[in-house]
Every structure is written in structure tokens, then in C-alpha cells.
Design an enzyme around this catalytic site. Structure first.
Site, PDB file in Angstrom:
ATOM      1  N   SER A  48      35.367  44.300  41.194  1.00 57.84           N
ATOM      2  CA  SER A  48      34.905  44.240  42.463  1.00 57.84           C
ATOM      3  C   SER A  48      36.210  44.340  43.688  1.00 57.84           C
ATOM      4  CB  SER A  48      33.872  43.336  42.978  1.00 57.84           C
ATOM      5  OG  SER A  48      34.502  41.731  42.493  1.00 57.84           O
ATOM      6  N   GLU A  49      37.161  43.608  43.260  1.00 61.85           N
ATOM      7  CA  GLU A  49      38.393  43.564  44.254  1.00 61.85           C
ATOM      8  C   GLU A  49      39.503  43.141  43.368  1.00 61.85           C
ATOM      9  OE1 GLU A  49      35.249  42.375  46.968  1.00 61.85           O
ATOM     10  OE2 GLU A  49      35.711  41.323  45.534  1.00 61.85           O
ATOM     11  N   THR A  50      40.521  44.094  43.869  1.00 59.45           N
ATOM     12  CA  THR A  50      42.349  43.898  43.246  1.00 59.45           C
ATOM     13  C   THR A  50      43.067  43.460  44.494  1.00 59.45           C
ATOM     14  OG1 THR A  50      41.447  45.429  41.744  1.00 59.45           O
ATOM     15  CG2 THR A  50      43.991  44.954  42.081  1.00 59.45           C
ATOM     16  N   HIS A  79      36.248  35.596  47.250  1.00 61.33           N
ATOM     17  CA  HIS A  79      36.731  35.349  45.939  1.00 61.33           C
ATOM     18  C   HIS A  79      38.057  35.752  46.037  1.00 61.33           C
ATOM     19  CE1 HIS A  79      35.985  38.873  43.758  1.00 61.33           C
ATOM     20  NE2 HIS A  79      36.615  38.252  42.660  1.00 61.33           N
TER      21      HIS A  79
END
Length: 279
Positions: A48-50, A79
Site C-alpha cells: 500500500s505504501e513504500t 502507518h
């Protein structure tokens, strides 16, 4: 520019047990990477995120963070903020002051350590208040419920673009089966557990535009904005939210309202992968 190896961590966030939270990929020492390289790596990880840790450009910050989904850069996300702070500290970072200060797209975000957990100060909402009637109708239809099922709905956007929807119970939240093809915006849904339960509420985050990701397991930015909307009124000033249940996760988000009104959003963090990445 030739490829170079950089330290890499994958951090599980909002859980004290591996593989039950929400992972974020963190690249250290990211100076020299182009926007295109960062976006390509985020697309490849398909999380979902990097995130990418860089030297700050604001002297008040300890580090600078860039946050990418598989399809776009975000000004803020919860997060990734906690997971990247965990990675920075684990790699030997030392805050200049009493609290850790992250520089990102929304500006400076403070973090603190309390009871062994990291927590971030919820950034100001970029948009709040009533949702347009036509958009409400589209959201309700996409969620597969009726307007009468919705106790309240409002913009609760601190960067990603959230609309918050409040339902009557946690069971109602868990029963949702949205039509992601018709969901027009990112939507966060919240409903209460009975008094005396381990958690005060169940939260779900539906993100239909995040490059194939349809539900985010555990979402700091959403929990922050829901707290700014509901804490101290509909919800207690401090509480624990559950998220990720229907996805086989056991996310726990700890919301605390300080005496000065600041909302702190925290959770457990642990590194599950250490290594290097060549970019």
C-alpha cells in the site's frame, strides 16, 4: 546514474506480532533517486505504501520522508510514518530534540515514544465537514447499504482524501462487501464494539484508486482523521481501534488525546525484513 545498493527494511505496523499488521517498505539513504525510480520501486513492491528516507531540508526536522503508493505520491500517511520512524531509529537515528520530527508533504509531523510504542501527532485536516448529497448517494450505493444505515458521514481528509462513514455497530462494519468499481473516493468506515470489549471500534479503509489495492489492512491516517472527527464526543477521548479483521490481520491503533487537544495515533512496530536494495 548507476544503480547503488541502499539499506532496506520492511516494517510491520500496528501489531506486536509479525504478519498481523500492515507492512511498509522503507528505503534508507535515498538521496539521488529520481521521482520515477521511487515510483517504479513502489509499483514493484506492490504494498500500500513504500517510503524513502532522505536528509531533511527543514532544520527543524530529523529526516525527510517521501511516501508512494503503487500509483502516486502521498503528502502524508500514518502507518508509513510510524514504520519509517521505526526504521530510522533502528538504523541508529537519534532525534535532535525530545521528540522525533518528520518532514513530509504536509509539513512537519511530530512523533513520540510512549509505553514502548511510537505515535504521531495527527496533522490538521485538509478538508472536513458535510459531503455533497450526490457523492453521499454514490458512496452508500457502492457500500451496499442504505442512507438510513449511515449515522453520520463527513469529509475527514488529512492527505489521502478520506470520507468518513459512521455505522451503528462493529458488526455492520465487518459485514460490508463494497463494489469497488463504483466507489468514487477513498472511504473509511467506523462502528462501535459493545462496551467492555477489547477495542472501542472496528475500522475499515476502502481505497479503490490505489492501483488494485481495494482495502488497506491498518490505516494510521484514517484513524487519525476519524479521531479528529469523533474523539471526545461520539467516541472517548482515548481509545483503541481494531482494523484488518476481515483480511486476517490483527491491527490495533491506539488513539490518545493529550491535555492540549493534540491527538496522538500510535501502534506497535517491528521489522520483518532487513537487507539491501539496488536501485
Amino acid at each position: 546514474m548507476s544503480a547503488a545498493s541502499r539499506p532496506f527494511r520492511q516494517v510491520d505496523v500496528f501489531t506486536a506480532e509479525p504478519m498481523l499488521g500492515n507492512p511498509v517498505a522503507v528505503v534508507h539513504d535515498a538521496e539521488g533517486l529520481t521521482d520515477a525510480q521511487m515510483q517504479a520501486f513502489a509499483r514493484w513492491t506492490n504494498l500500500s505504501e513504500t517510503t524513502f528516507l532522505l536528509a531533511p531540508t527543514d532544520p527543524a526536522a530529523d529526516y525527510r520522508l517521501r511516501i508512494f503508493t503503487p500509483s502516486m505520491e502521498l503528502p502524508f500517511a500514518g502507518h508509513p510514518t510510524l514504520g519509517s520512524a521505526h526504521a530510522w531509529l533502528e538504523a541508529g537515528g537519534v532525534p535532535a530534540g525530545e521528540r522525533l520530527v518528520q518532514q513530509c508533504g504536509v509539513g512537519l509531523v511530530e512523533l513520540r515514544q510512549s509505553e514502548g510504542r511510537l505515535a504521531f501527532a495527527a496533522p490538521d485536516l485538509l478538508r472536513s465537514g458535510p459531503v455533497e448529497d450526490e457523492l453521499v448517494e454514490r458512496i452508500v450505493v457502492a457500500l451496499g447499504i442504505t442512507r438510513d444505515d449511515v449515522l453520520d458521514i463527513a469529509w475527514a481528509d488529512n492527505g489521502p482524501g478520506w470520507v468518513g462513514v459512521r455505522l451503528a455497530s462493529a458488526e455492520d462494519v465487518l459485514a460490508l462487501t463494497p463494489d469497488f468499481m463504483t466507489l468514487p473516493v477513498d472511504v473509511g468506515v467506523v462502528g462501535p464494539w459493545p462496551e467492555g470489549s477489547e477495542c472501542a471500534v472496528e475500522v475499515r479503509a476502502f481505497v479503490p484508486h490505489a492501483a488494485g489495492i481495494t482495502e488497506d489492512p491498518v490505516t494510521g491516517s484514517l484513524n487519525a482523521s476519524l479521531a479528529q472527527w469523533l474523539a471526545g464526543g461520539v467516541l472517548p477521548a482515548s481509545y483503541t481501534a481494531a482494523q484488518g479483521t476481515v483480511l486476517g490481520r490483527r491491527g490495533r491503533v491506539h488513539v490518545t488525546t493529550a491535555d492540549d487537544g493534540t491527538i496522538w495515533v500510535g501502534g506497535d512496530t517491528l521489522s520483518t525484513i532487513h537487507g539491501t536494495v539496488t536501485l
